[in-house]
Motif scaffolding. Structure first.
Motif, PDB file in Angstrom:
ATOM      1  N   ALA A  14      17.124  18.464  49.906  1.00  0.00           N
ATOM      2  CA  ALA A  14      17.143  17.232  49.126  1.00  0.00           C
ATOM      3  C   ALA A  14      16.890  17.548  47.653  1.00  0.00           C
ATOM      4  O   ALA A  14      16.127  18.463  47.333  1.00  0.00           O
ATOM      5  CB  ALA A  14      16.072  16.278  49.642  1.00  0.00           C
ATOM      6  N   PRO A  15      17.528  16.809  46.766  1.00  0.00           N
ATOM      7  CA  PRO A  15      17.293  17.038  45.339  1.00  0.00           C
ATOM      8  C   PRO A  15      15.857  16.701  44.963  1.00  0.00           C
ATOM      9  O   PRO A  15      15.195  15.886  45.612  1.00  0.00           O
ATOM     10  CB  PRO A  15      18.289  16.111  44.657  1.00  0.00           C
ATOM     11  CG  PRO A  15      18.630  15.080  45.674  1.00  0.00           C
ATOM     12  CD  PRO A  15      18.457  15.719  47.013  1.00  0.00           C
ATOM     13  N   TRP A  23      24.809  11.643  37.666  1.00  0.00           N
ATOM     14  CA  TRP A  23      24.434  10.733  36.589  1.00  0.00           C
ATOM     15  C   TRP A  23      23.506  11.370  35.574  1.00  0.00           C
ATOM     16  O   TRP A  23      22.994  10.704  34.692  1.00  0.00           O
ATOM     17  CB  TRP A  23      23.807   9.477  37.193  1.00  0.00           C
ATOM     18  CG  TRP A  23      24.673   8.970  38.307  1.00  0.00           C
ATOM     19  CD1 TRP A  23      25.860   8.300  38.172  1.00  0.00           C
ATOM     20  CD2 TRP A  23      24.480   9.162  39.702  1.00  0.00           C
ATOM     21  NE1 TRP A  23      26.408   8.056  39.407  1.00  0.00           N
ATOM     22  CE2 TRP A  23      25.579   8.580  40.373  1.00  0.00           C
ATOM     23  CE3 TRP A  23      23.492   9.773  40.469  1.00  0.00           C
ATOM     24  CZ2 TRP A  23      25.710   8.579  41.753  1.00  0.00           C
ATOM     25  CZ3 TRP A  23      23.625   9.776  41.846  1.00  0.00           C
ATOM     26  CH2 TRP A  23      24.719   9.182  42.470  1.00  0.00           C
ATOM     27  N   GLY A  24      23.274  12.646  35.700  1.00  0.00           N
ATOM     28  CA  GLY A  24      22.391  13.357  34.781  1.00  0.00           C
ATOM     29  C   GLY A  24      21.233  14.009  35.514  1.00  0.00           C
ATOM     30  O   GLY A  24      21.188  14.050  36.743  1.00  0.00           O
ATOM     31  N   THR A  25      20.288  14.485  34.741  1.00  0.00           N
ATOM     32  CA  THR A  25      19.121  15.162  35.303  1.00  0.00           C
ATOM     33  C   THR A  25      18.200  14.149  35.979  1.00  0.00           C
ATOM     34  O   THR A  25      17.850  13.114  35.398  1.00  0.00           O
ATOM     35  CB  THR A  25      18.363  15.921  34.204  1.00  0.00           C
ATOM     36  OG1 THR A  25      19.267  16.850  33.602  1.00  0.00           O
ATOM     37  CG2 THR A  25      17.174  16.670  34.765  1.00  0.00           C
ATOM     38  N   ILE A  26      17.791  14.471  37.180  1.00  0.00           N
ATOM     39  CA  ILE A  26      16.954  13.568  37.976  1.00  0.00           C
ATOM     40  C   ILE A  26      15.539  13.536  37.411  1.00  0.00           C
ATOM     41  O   ILE A  26      14.922  14.574  37.189  1.00  0.00           O
ATOM     42  CB  ILE A  26      16.940  14.025  39.441  1.00  0.00           C
ATOM     43  CG1 ILE A  26      18.355  13.935  40.025  1.00  0.00           C
ATOM     44  CG2 ILE A  26      15.943  13.214  40.256  1.00  0.00           C
ATOM     45  CD1 ILE A  26      18.505  14.612  41.376  1.00  0.00           C
ATOM     46  N   ASP A  27      15.040  12.305  37.180  1.00  0.00           N
ATOM     47  CA  ASP A  27      13.657  12.180  36.726  1.00  0.00           C
ATOM     48  C   ASP A  27      12.763  11.438  37.729  1.00  0.00           C
ATOM     49  O   ASP A  27      11.562  11.334  37.526  1.00  0.00           O
ATOM     50  CB  ASP A  27      13.567  11.553  35.337  1.00  0.00           C
ATOM     51  CG  ASP A  27      14.118  10.147  35.230  1.00  0.00           C
ATOM     52  OD1 ASP A  27      14.481   9.542  36.259  1.00  0.00           O
ATOM     53  OD2 ASP A  27      14.191   9.645  34.104  1.00  0.00           O
ATOM     54  N   HIS A  28      13.351  10.962  38.820  1.00  0.00           N
ATOM     55  CA  HIS A  28      12.554  10.314  39.860  1.00  0.00           C
ATOM     56  C   HIS A  28      13.295  10.434  41.193  1.00  0.00           C
ATOM     57  O   HIS A  28      14.505  10.264  41.240  1.00  0.00           O
ATOM     58  CB  HIS A  28      12.318   8.839  39.524  1.00  0.00           C
ATOM     59  CG  HIS A  28      11.367   8.161  40.459  1.00  0.00           C
ATOM     60  ND1 HIS A  28      10.022   8.397  40.435  1.00  0.00           N
ATOM     61  CD2 HIS A  28      11.580   7.282  41.455  1.00  0.00           C
ATOM     62  CE1 HIS A  28       9.446   7.673  41.373  1.00  0.00           C
ATOM     63  NE2 HIS A  28      10.371   6.993  42.007  1.00  0.00           N
ATOM     64  N   VAL A  29      12.543  10.740  42.260  1.00  0.00           N
ATOM     65  CA  VAL A  29      13.095  10.862  43.607  1.00  0.00           C
ATOM     66  C   VAL A  29      12.150  10.169  44.570  1.00  0.00           C
ATOM     67  O   VAL A  29      10.938  10.318  44.463  1.00  0.00           O
ATOM     68  CB  VAL A  29      13.230  12.351  44.023  1.00  0.00           C
ATOM     69  CG1 VAL A  29      13.704  12.475  45.463  1.00  0.00           C
ATOM     70  CG2 VAL A  29      14.154  13.105  43.104  1.00  0.00           C
TER      71      VAL A  29
END
Length: 128
Positions: A14-15, A23-29
């Motif tokens: 999982a990321p 959509w760009g760099t993930i800042d919340h998961v």
């Protein structure tokens, strides 16, 4: 029609925060169940589904103009894995699950009416 960014996540991990997404760099998961995670970036987001769970999604629904490679865009396509995988079962409460389930059904009818018949319209559609 805009081109869907190509970010392949054909791995089984999982990321996490800092990983790339369409959509760009993930800042919340955050987890939406045992298989799916929702991701957010500064500008957009969506759901990531691992290859094992993708096999439960009917082939015509696995990709759209905005989604593919296990990624489902948050505005129009999130409803697909939500409904197929029965993610309402993992909401904080049954009431919240019913509310989001109905929102997913509405989104499916609005954006994917021609394919809606591929997803059983049942709260118990997904395997346990």
């Amino acid at each position: 029609m805009p081109q869907r960014p190509s970010v392949s996540m054909q791995n089984h991990m999982a990321p996490v925060v800092g990983d790339p997404s369409p959509w760009g760099t993930i800042d919340h998961v955050y987890a939406l169940g045992p298989d799916v995670v929702a991701v957010a970036t500064p500008s957009h987001g969506g759901l990531w589904v691992p290859p094992e769970a993708m096999t439960s999604i009917p082939a015509p629904l696995r990709a759209s103009a905005y989604s593919g490679d296990g990624w489902f865009e948050e505005d129009c396509d999130w409803c697909i894995p939500y409904l197929v995988l029965g993610l309402h079962r993992f909401e904080d409460s049954a009431e919240r699950g019913e509310q989001v389930l109905e929102a997913a059904r509405t989104t499916l009818r609005r954006f994917h009416a021609e394919l809606a018949g591929l997803i059983p319209d049942s709260a118990d559609a997904a395997p346990a």
